[in-house]
Design a protein around this motif. Structure first.
Motif, mmCIF file in Angstrom:
data_model
loop_
_atom_site.group_PDB
_atom_site.id
_atom_site.type_symbol
_atom_site.label_atom_id
_atom_site.label_comp_id
_atom_site.label_asym_id
_atom_site.label_seq_id
_atom_site.Cartn_x
_atom_site.Cartn_y
_atom_site.Cartn_z
ATOM 1 N N ARG A 1 32.471 36.106 40.210
ATOM 2 C CA ARG A 1 33.032 36.647 39.278
ATOM 3 C C ARG A 1 32.375 38.110 38.876
ATOM 4 N N GLU B 1 31.149 40.914 36.491
ATOM 5 C CA GLU B 1 30.940 41.160 35.102
ATOM 6 C C GLU B 1 31.078 42.687 34.631
ATOM 7 N N GLN C 1 39.542 35.034 40.848
ATOM 8 C CA GLN C 1 38.077 34.519 40.964
ATOM 9 C C GLN C 1 37.103 35.870 40.822
ATOM 10 N N GLY D 1 37.820 38.166 38.761
ATOM 11 C CA GLY D 1 38.122 38.623 37.364
ATOM 12 C C GLY D 1 39.080 39.644 37.336
ATOM 13 N N ALA E 1 34.773 44.396 42.052
ATOM 14 C CA ALA E 1 35.546 43.142 42.089
ATOM 15 C C ALA E 1 36.462 43.182 43.041
#
Length: 307
Positions: free
Chosen positions: A18, A20, A51, A53, A231
């Motif tokens: 993930r 942040e 997964q 995010g 991501a």
């Protein structure tokens, strides 16, 4: 989106960490129902973006050429596209950037085909003929032009007409076009179901292993949302890795792209790179200049956002 196994079997082989601090978790991504985009569909279907995010929704587009205007208008956040469409925007001072590679050509991924009884047999036979492509000034015309030149045919001796891939085989069978540029899975489907014959491999010779398609985003999103981009690429990279496995790829093609089992079993898979190669991508711009899609040499290094 779901990570559940299906009757075709699971393609799971790892998780995505993930990310942040994601600035924009909701993304609308342009997609095409072609083999080159298989990892994108896998990542969405099996929850890899979740997964990481992200909440990614896929929006089907007619072609990469049509996807870029949708990207520029703000209707898409990221899009899968052929490279010439993205590069042309950048060459004109536009904000399109390449954020990840999608696929590179492998043998037999593409072909210009004709009906078996057409009397056409090779690239030289296309002089004076009508060839169907999904969009003008994209990978289809660029790579076909490269093969025509090798055969001693000028690109202006062929008449290109625009037809969407889902309707391309019908255009060929009805006589609307004399020949047609087809990628997988449309290529193998036309061969298995209608017995079309291959005239030329557009991605042979000078175009061998050329980058075909990738993912584009606009400079403002890239600048404002670096964690979002990180991501997206993390999830996509895992999907690209999984799709290098032939069994996994067949599962994705049948389950997510709804490709018939007979077709998925015989089609030629794409190559899915795990990193972005600027030198390789430069080959596309070089071919574009050669055939007049670019008016001057272009260094695409500044438009490629390396991981």
């Amino acid at each position: 989106m779901t990570g559940c196994a299906t009757s075709l079997g699971s393609t799971r082989s790892g998780t995505v960490p993930r990310t942040e601090g994601i600035e924009q978790p909701e993304l609308l991504v342009g997609a095409l129902p072609i083999v080159g985009a298989a990892p994108l569909h896998l990542a969405a279907q099996e929850g890899l973006f979740q997964q990481a995010g992200l909440n990614v929704r896929l929006q089907q587009v007619a072609s990469g050429a049509f996807a870029v205007p949708e990207l520029l208008s703000g209707k898409l956040d990221i899009t899968f596209s052929n490279y010439p469409s993205l590069i042309q925007n950048f060459a004109g001072g536009g904000p399109a950037r390449i954020i990840a590679e999608g696929s590179r050509a492998a043998p037999d991924n593409f072909a210009v085909v004709a009906e078996s009884d057409s009397g056409l047999n090779e690239a030289a036979d296309l002089a004076g003929k009508t060839v169907g492509v999904n969009a003008f000034d994209n990978v289809a015309t660029l790579t076909t032009n490269a093969q025509l030149q090798t055969a001693g045919i000028r690109p202006d001796q062929v008449r290109y007409v625009q037809r969407g891939f889902p309707k391309m085989t019908d255009a060929l069978l009805s006589g609307d076009v004399d020949a047609a540029f087809l990628p997988e899975p449309f290529l193998s489907a036309a061969e298995v179901q209608h017995g079309v014959k291959r005239l030329v491999d557009p991605t042979a010779g000078a175009a061998a292993q050329i980058p075909i398609d990738g993912y584009g985003a606009l400079a403002p999103l890239i600048e404002k949302c670096p964690n979002t981009l990180r991501a997206f690429r993390s999830a996509l990279r895992e999907a690209q890795r999984r799709c290098q496995n032939p069994s996994t790829l067949r599962t994705v093609l049948q389950r997510d792209l709804k490709i018939d089992e007979r077709i998925s079993a015989v089609l030629s898979p794409s190559r899915y790179p795990l990193s972005t190669d600027v030198t390789s991508l430069q080959r596309v711009a070089t071919l574009m200049e050669l055939f007049g899609n670019l008016q001057a040499p272009l260094d695409i290094g500044p438009m490629v956002i390396a991981a």
